[in-house]
Design an enzyme around this catalytic site. Structure first.
Site, PDB file in Angstrom:
ATOM      1  N   ASN A   5      87.892  90.376  41.511  1.00 53.95           N
ATOM      2  CA  ASN A   5      86.379  90.420  42.199  1.00 53.95           C
ATOM      3  C   ASN A   5      85.438  89.044  41.591  1.00 53.95           C
ATOM      4  OD1 ASN A   5      83.360  90.866  42.641  1.00 53.95           O
ATOM      5  ND2 ASN A   5      83.314  92.812  40.428  1.00 53.95           N
ATOM      6  N   TRP A   6      84.696  88.355  42.776  1.00 52.27           N
ATOM      7  CA  TRP A   6      84.535  86.741  42.061  1.00 52.27           C
ATOM      8  C   TRP A   6      82.546  87.303  41.520  1.00 52.27           C
ATOM      9  CZ3 TRP A   6      86.778  82.736  45.991  1.00 52.27           C
ATOM     10  CH2 TRP A   6      87.887  82.226  45.524  1.00 52.27           C
ATOM     11  N   LYS A   7      82.318  88.388  42.377  1.00 54.38           N
ATOM     12  CA  LYS A   7      81.052  88.922  42.583  1.00 54.38           C
ATOM     13  C   LYS A   7      79.754  87.806  42.423  1.00 54.38           C
ATOM     14  CE  LYS A   7      82.567  91.624  38.052  1.00 54.38           C
ATOM     15  NZ  LYS A   7      82.367  92.616  36.799  1.00 54.38           N
ATOM     16  N   HIS A  91      80.572  99.543  43.318  1.00 55.38           N
ATOM     17  CA  HIS A  91      80.684  99.095  42.724  1.00 55.38           C
ATOM     18  C   HIS A  91      79.164  99.630  41.652  1.00 55.38           C
ATOM     19  CE1 HIS A  91      80.467  95.773  38.962  1.00 55.38           C
ATOM     20  NE2 HIS A  91      82.232  96.033  39.970  1.00 55.38           N
ATOM     21  N   GLU A  93      78.101  97.218  39.434  1.00 53.53           N
ATOM     22  CA  GLU A  93      77.158  97.287  39.490  1.00 53.53           C
ATOM     23  C   GLU A  93      75.927  97.083  40.429  1.00 53.53           C
ATOM     24  OE1 GLU A  93      79.159  92.918  39.162  1.00 53.53           O
ATOM     25  OE2 GLU A  93      79.802  93.787  36.941  1.00 53.53           O
ATOM     26  N   GLU A 163      86.341 102.341  37.216  1.00 53.10           N
ATOM     27  CA  GLU A 163      85.941 101.243  36.055  1.00 53.10           C
ATOM     28  C   GLU A 163      84.615 101.087  35.089  1.00 53.10           C
ATOM     29  OE1 GLU A 163      86.720  96.871  38.167  1.00 53.10           O
ATOM     30  OE2 GLU A 163      84.749  97.679  38.607  1.00 53.10           O
ATOM     31  N   GLY A 169      82.463  93.637  31.911  1.00 55.63           N
ATOM     32  CA  GLY A 169      82.093  92.489  31.022  1.00 55.63           C
ATOM     33  C   GLY A 169      81.601  92.428  30.011  1.00 55.63           C
ATOM     34  N   SER A 209      87.526  94.658  31.973  1.00 56.13           N
ATOM     35  CA  SER A 209      88.023  93.928  31.335  1.00 56.13           C
ATOM     36  C   SER A 209      89.287  93.233  31.002  1.00 56.13           C
ATOM     37  CB  SER A 209      86.863  94.050  29.549  1.00 56.13           C
ATOM     38  OG  SER A 209      85.739  93.978  28.752  1.00 56.13           O
TER      39      SER A 209
HETATM   40  P1  PGA Z   1      85.497  92.474  34.280  1.00 52.98           P
HETATM   41  O1  PGA Z   1      85.233  93.044  35.708  1.00 52.98           O
HETATM   42  O2  PGA Z   1      86.958  92.065  34.519  1.00 52.98           O
HETATM   43  O3  PGA Z   1      84.544  91.515  34.032  1.00 52.98           O
HETATM   44  O4  PGA Z   1      85.154  93.638  34.057  1.00 52.98           O
HETATM   45  C1  PGA Z   1      85.424  93.894  36.272  1.00 52.98           C
HETATM   46  C2  PGA Z   1      84.757  94.505  37.477  1.00 52.98           C
HETATM   47  O5  PGA Z   1      83.594  93.999  37.521  1.00 52.98           O
HETATM   48  O6  PGA Z   1      85.260  94.571  38.570  1.00 52.98           O
END
Ligand code: PGA
Length: 247
Positions: A5-7, A91, A93, A163, A169, A209
């Site tokens: 996931n490149w966000k 997700h 976020e 998640e 993150g 992470s």
């Molecule tokens: P991360 O993010 O690997 O940076 O913790 C995971 C995600 O947002 O899917």
């Protein structure tokens, strides 16, 4: 499945540079299905490059209507047209930064599969919820509401990603044991809500992470069927190192 996931990272040109390095560094026959999730502007170009390639593309979000006066939104049909195979829904976020409700997530999940996209449905508790012993309650409620009226026949296009919000993150991943425990509960919930076979076959990914150094240990657990990787997927070499570590 290992999904990156490149966000909100990578422009069109850096996405294409990424692909060049990534496809060269990728093991010849990856044992896992590989999915890249670029941001909207890069989808068309990345989709074009990946056409016919075993590496597939996902979007990070969608709108649940097919078309209409929804300024700034993108439909499942548009995503498919760019070459998307799947879409990430719910997700953390989207839930916590953009305030997406379970009801909205449910509409998006149903719209995504109805349009022929696979959906990666994310669930996860916050750190406070875990400390308060509410992990199971939160996960069950997210599953219940997110998959309301979700038809059994569409489950083949459904992947669930656990998640934990506290692990995203933060460089603090859930231990393989913590992840496995929640994955087992998710699988049991799917068995009860749908049926035994669906519970057995559904893919449950872990995300939060994940790094080249912990991917193999996480994936060694029987209940963990794949990984959803954020920061460590932003660099093609580091994402390939994760894929390599589980070959
Ligand atoms: P991360 O993010 O690997 O940076 O913790 C995971 C995600 O947002 O899917």
């Amino acid at each position: 499945m290992i999904a990156g996931n490149w966000k909100m990272y990578h422009t069109v040109s850096s996405s294409l540079d990424y692909l060049e390095t990534f496809l060269l560094a990728l093991p010849e026959n990856p044992v896992a299905d590989i999915l890249l999730a670029p941001s909207y502007p890069s989808l068309f170009s990345v989709g074009h490059k990946l056409a016919g390639h075993p590496v597939k593309m996902a979007a990070q979000n969608l709108h649940f209507e097919e078309k209409g006066a929804f300024t700034g939104e993108v439909s499942a049909k548009m995503l498919k047209d760019c070459g998307c195979h799947a879409v990430i829904v719910g997700h953390s976020e989207r839930r916590h930064v953009f305030g997406e409700s379970d009801d909205l997530i449910n509409k998006k999940l149903r719209a995504g599969v109805a349009a022929g996209l696979d959906v990666i449905f994310c669930v996860g508790e916050t750190g406070d919820e875990r400390k308060a012993g509410k992990t199971s309650t939160v996960i069950h409620s997210q599953l219940e509401k997110g998959l309301k009226d979700f038809p059994l026949e569409n489950c083949k296009g459904l992947t669930i990603a656990y998640e934990p919000v506290w692990a995203i993150g933060t460089d603090v991943n859930a231990t393989p044991e913590q992840a496995e425990e929640v994955h087992r509960e998710i699988r049991q919930w799917v068995q009860t809500r749908f049926d035994e076979a669906t519970g057995e076959s559904i893919r449950i990914l872990y995300g939060g992470s994940v790094k080249p150094g912990n991917a193999a240990e996480l994936l060694s657990k029987a209940e963990i069927d794949g990984l959803l990787v954020g920061s460590a997927s932003l660099d093609p070499k580091s994402f390939c190192a994760i894929i390599q570590s589980v070959q």
